[in-house]
Each structure stands twice: as structure tokens, then as C-alpha cells.
Design an enzyme around this catalytic site. Structure first.
Site, PDB file in Angstrom:
ATOM      1  N   CYS A  44      45.531  32.513  38.764  1.00 39.20           N
ATOM      2  CA  CYS A  44      46.205  31.388  39.396  1.00 39.20           C
ATOM      3  C   CYS A  44      47.659  31.747  39.692  1.00 39.20           C
ATOM      4  O   CYS A  44      47.930  32.790  40.270  1.00 39.20           O
ATOM      5  CB  CYS A  44      46.077  30.147  38.510  1.00 39.20           C
ATOM      6  SG  CYS A  44      46.663  28.618  39.268  1.00 39.20           S
ATOM      7  N   GLU A  57      39.072  32.324  40.296  1.00 38.27           N
ATOM      8  CA  GLU A  57      39.333  31.606  39.043  1.00 38.27           C
ATOM      9  C   GLU A  57      38.245  30.554  38.809  1.00 38.27           C
ATOM     10  O   GLU A  57      37.913  29.792  39.710  1.00 38.27           O
ATOM     11  CB  GLU A  57      40.699  30.932  39.141  1.00 38.27           C
ATOM     12  CG  GLU A  57      41.078  30.061  37.961  1.00 38.27           C
ATOM     13  CD  GLU A  57      42.369  29.281  38.217  1.00 38.27           C
ATOM     14  OE1 GLU A  57      42.925  28.748  37.238  1.00 38.27           O
ATOM     15  OE2 GLU A  57      42.812  29.207  39.379  1.00 38.27           O
ATOM     16  N   LYS A 108      44.347  33.722  30.338  1.00 39.53           N
ATOM     17  CA  LYS A 108      45.565  33.360  31.065  1.00 39.53           C
ATOM     18  C   LYS A 108      46.684  32.998  30.094  1.00 39.53           C
ATOM     19  O   LYS A 108      46.530  32.118  29.250  1.00 39.53           O
ATOM     20  CB  LYS A 108      45.268  32.190  32.007  1.00 39.53           C
ATOM     21  CG  LYS A 108      46.438  31.792  32.894  1.00 39.53           C
ATOM     22  CD  LYS A 108      46.039  30.618  33.792  1.00 39.53           C
ATOM     23  CE  LYS A 108      47.187  30.194  34.687  1.00 39.53           C
ATOM     24  NZ  LYS A 108      46.822  29.009  35.499  1.00 39.53           N
TER      25      LYS A 108
END
Length: 468
Positions: free
Chosen positions: A377, A254, A325
Site C-alpha cells: 500500500c 494487496e 506491513k
């Protein structure tokens, strides 16, 4: 004094998240609720919720003491309510309390994973992530089915030892037999499922995936640090590709590359432009598809993104496939209540919070026949998020994470525990590329393989089945 001892013991057992202790961790809690008079329930429930989660998440204090305090207050409120519900069940549903109490515990675990403040760490079922036969029941009831087995075991022990006070009467024998039936039946189902998945995956075509762990917090430092990070990532990748020239995919963590690739490719900042062009030139010379964490800036919005680069196709000039995301971390990545709560919003901004715009599409990518999605994440800690990827066609999860900010092995393992269940629930493999740990591969039945040591530069190389 006895009540305080039971409170402390309950909180410690919960926070330890020990795989063996998890089978009895609610026994002292059920006993505490039974012994407390009504007037003390609220106080003890609030204290239990606060202490249990402070002990569970000490690494959060390093990141943000206010966030740690907020978590403690939130779970104080939840457990205050739960203590009253458990007391009500014990007094009003005496014969059925042995079943209703574990259901109550699991219901509250489910509730705490939902909504804006949804948080999966601390769900009791995750403690069994190494008990592979048992956790296969997650394929049809999720992690909460495993949580129910643990809570039911606590309920049976409590009922037999402190209510019936005998293992020989009819009800105690019935409860013990029912527990054995659930546990042994679940394990037998799991053993058969693992055998079937091993056979399926052994026959499937395999691809080699390289996951890189460069051991740095990408958001620390300026352009000097960003350049050093990219050079380290390239060095680690180049060494892995030389040893594994057949590799089809390379995965970086990430925000492994902090400067926006699309923004700075033709930007005016010379050092960022040179960094981006150096990176793209390297990728375009390779044969493997690259999956890279980066920020995507578009139409005034900034997204926490995964870019997919195919050499010779969309690298120079950069036109990567991308995923934004969707499930952002509350307060630290996302706070949608600026108009309603402007003081809190601006306080978060002044604390150097980096707000992202949430994505909307559950993107599925392809590398030949290999179809994968890239949860970013803590998205792989939510079963519903990964199920959405699976339903849209993904047959593997490539997770890009940065837990380096926590400086905690405990934090990283808690995250890994969740990821194991996402593979089990969907019967697909996972590969995790993290900034500092836990970088690894996870089989379709939850076995952790090719695991890198934490807090050191490393590379995980795994052979992943291509599933239909």
C-alpha cells in the site's frame, strides 16, 4: 478582497499539483503573508491549510467524511503555524528571506510526513515525477531536494517581482542566476546519472515479472465475491503465463486473496477451505514464484501481509515466506491509543475499521539472484521505509496496493508519483500490482513502463534487471 483572491489562488495552485504551476505555486502565498496584518495571519493560515487539502484529496471524502474533516483540521493547524513563521522571516530576515522562506516550506513538508499522522501526498516535489533529469537529485537529497528547487523558484519570482520590483538590479540578477544554476546543474547531473543507470541496467541479466490488476476492491462482498476475485486473478495470470512462459515472478495486489490462506487451509469453513486449496493447487503447478497479498493470522494478531510461494517448495501445505506491513495507515488500519483514547478507538471499531498489527521486519526475498522487498500500500510513499528495504539488501521493490476504495484516478496517480521517487532514490526498479491502478513497472531512473489502464482487468509484463 485582494487577500481572499490570493488565498484562493494559492490553494488552487497547490491542490492542482500541476508540474508547471508547481514552479510558482508559492508566489501568491508569500505575497499573501506579506500583505496580511498580524491579527489575520492565524485565520488565513488555518483556512488555507483546510481548503488546500480538501481540494487536494477530494477522493478521501468518498472513503470517510470524518477522515476528510480530520485531515483538514490537521493541516489547518500546521499552516496556521507556518503563516506566522513565514511572516517572521519576511520581517526579521529581510535580506535572507529569499532563502529562508523556501527552506521553511520544505521543512513543513518534511514534518508532515513524519510521526503517526505522517502523510506524503501533497509534497510539492512529487509534481515533477515526469521530469526525469531534474528528479535524479533525489538520489542524494530525496524528494525534498526537488521541493526546495520549486519553492526557491517561487521565492525568486516573488523577490524579483514584488520586493525588488526589477529584473535589472544587482540582487535580482544574482537571484535569477542562482536559480538557473540550481535548475540547470540539477538537470545536467540527472542526465549523466540516467545515462549511467541505463548502461548498468542494459548489461544486467533480466527476469520477466507479471503484475496482475483484477479491477476489484478486495474488501467488498463476501465469499461469493472472494471466489470470483480468485478466479479472475487465475484467469488473468494464466493468460499472461501462456504468452510469457519464461516469467519468473507473478505479483498479485494487496489482500488480493481475502480469506487467510494459512488459517483456512485446514479450516472448518468449507467454501473458504476449498477456495484456498484451489488457489494453492493452481500455484503449485506453475514454474513462477508467486507474490500474493493476504492476511496473516498468528498468535491472535492479524497482519496485512505479502506471501511468497515457490512452487514445489512451500505451496502445499502452505508455508510461505512472508512480510507483514510495518507502516500502517493511521485510524483506518492502526490506532495504538486504545487505553488513552478509548472513545475514539471504539468509534473507529464501530465504523467497521479493520485494525492490523504492525510488522517489525523489513523482509527481503529472493527468486534466484533477484532480491526484492514488498512494500504494501502506501509504504512506497515514504522514502525512509523503502531505504530500509534497500539497506537490508533489496534490489527491487514489488509494491502491492489497493487504491480501489478511493474510486479515483487522481488518488492512484498521486500514489504512483511517490513510487517513482523510491526507484530514483535507490537506483532500483519497481513493479506495482494494484487492485484497480496504477499497475506498471518503473525503471531505476524513474521512467514508467508497461502501464495498465485504470479501472479494468489488465496485466503488466516487464523485463526487470537483476542488480547486484
Amino acid at each position: 478582497m485582494t487577500a481572499l483572491f490570493l488565498l484562493a489562488l494559492s490553494a488552487v495552485l497547490f491542490a492542482s499539483q500541476n508540474s508547471i504551476a508547481a514552479w510558482i505555486m508559492f508566489v501568491p502565498l508569500f505575497l499573501l503573508v506579506r500583505r496580511l496584518p498580524l491579527r489575520w495571519l492565524g485565520l488565513f493560515g488555518a483556512v488555507y491549510g483546510f481548503v488546500a487539502y480538501i481540494l487536494l484529496l477530494p477522493w478521501l471524502f468518498r472513503f470517510s467524511p470524518p477522515a476528510m474533516l480530520g485531515v483538514g483540521v490537521l493541516y489547518s493547524a500546521l499552516w496556521l503555524v507556518q503563516f506566522f513563521v513565514l511572516k517572521l522571516l519576511q520581517e526579521r530576515a529581510k535580506r535572507g528571506a529569499f532563502l529562508l522562506q523556501p527552506l521553511c516550506v520544505v521543512l513543513f513538508e518534511f514534518i508532515k510526513t513524519r510521526g503517526f499522522f505522517g502523510f506524503s501526498y501533497g509534497v510539492s516535489g512529487y509534481t515533477q515525477y515526469k521530469n526525469l533529469p531534474l528528479i535524479q537529485i533525489a538520489s542524494f537529497c530525496g524528494v525534498f531536494g526537488v521541493s526546495f528547487l520549486l519553492a526557491y523558484c517561487s521565492s525568486v519570482v516573488y523577490e524579483v517581482c514584488f520586493v525588488q520590483k526589477s529584473v535589472k538590479n544587482k540582487k535580482s540578477v544574482m537571484l535569477i542566476c542562482s536559480l538557473m544554476f540550481f535548475v540547470l546543474g540539477s538537470s545536467a547531473y540527472g542526465a549523466l546519472r540516467i545515462h549511467r543507470l541505463k548502461a548498468r541496467d542494459s548489461l544486467a541479466k533480466k527476469i520477466t515479472v507479471i503484475a496482475v490488476q483484477h479491477d476489484t476492491d478486495p474488501w467488498k462482498g463476501g465469499i461469493d465475491a472472494y471466489e470470483a476475485d480468485v478466479e479472475r486473478l487465475i484467469t488473468l495470470t494464466e493468460d499472461a503465463l501462456l504468452k510469457n512462459p519464461e516469467a519468473s515472478l507473478v505479483v498479485w495486489p494487496e489482500t488480493a486473496v481475502v480469506p487467510s490462506i494459512l488459517k483456512h487451509y485446514d479450516g472448518t469453513d468449507e467454501r473458504r477451505r476449498n477456495l484456498v486449496r484451489r488457489l494453492l493447487s493452481y500455484i503449485d503447478e506453475k514454474n513462477a514464484v508467486f507474490v500474493i497479498g493476504n492476511q496473516h493470522v498468528q498468535d491472535g494478531n492479524s497482519y496485512n501481509s505479502a506471501f511468497v510461494f515457490v512452487p514445489g517448495n512451500n505451496v502445499v501445505p502452505p508455508a510461505p515466506e512472508h512480510y507483514e506491513k510495518m507502516h500502517l495507515i493511521p485510524l483506518t488500519e492502526y490506532f495504538p491509543y486504545e487505553a488513552e483514547l478509548p472513545a475514539i478507538y471504539h468509534a473507529l471499531e464501530s465504523a467497521d475499521t479493520h485494525f492490523w498489527t504492525p510488522g517489525t521486519e523489513a523482509a527481503v526475498f529472493s527468486a534466484g539472484d533477484f532480491r526484492f522487498s514488498t512494500p504494501i500500500c502506501f509504504e512506497d510513499s515514504f522514502g525512509a521505509d523503502c531505504r530500509r528495504f534497500f539497506n537490508d539488501g533489496a534490489r527491487a521493490f514489488l509494491n502491492l496496493s489497493n487504491d480501489a476504495w478511493a474510486k479515483s484516478r487522481r488518488c492512484q496517480v498521486q500514489h504512483l508519483q511517490c513510487a517513482v521517487f523510491r526507484s530514483v532514490e535507490n537506483a532500483v526498479p519497481s513493479v506495482r500490482s494494484t487492485a484497480s491502478g496504477e499497475t506498471c513497472a518503473i525503471t531505476s531512473w524513474g521512467r514508467i513502463e508497461s502501464r495498465c489502464l485504470p479501472f479494468c482487468p489488465a496485466v503488466s509484463v516487464s523485463r526487470i534487471p537483476v542488480l547486484p
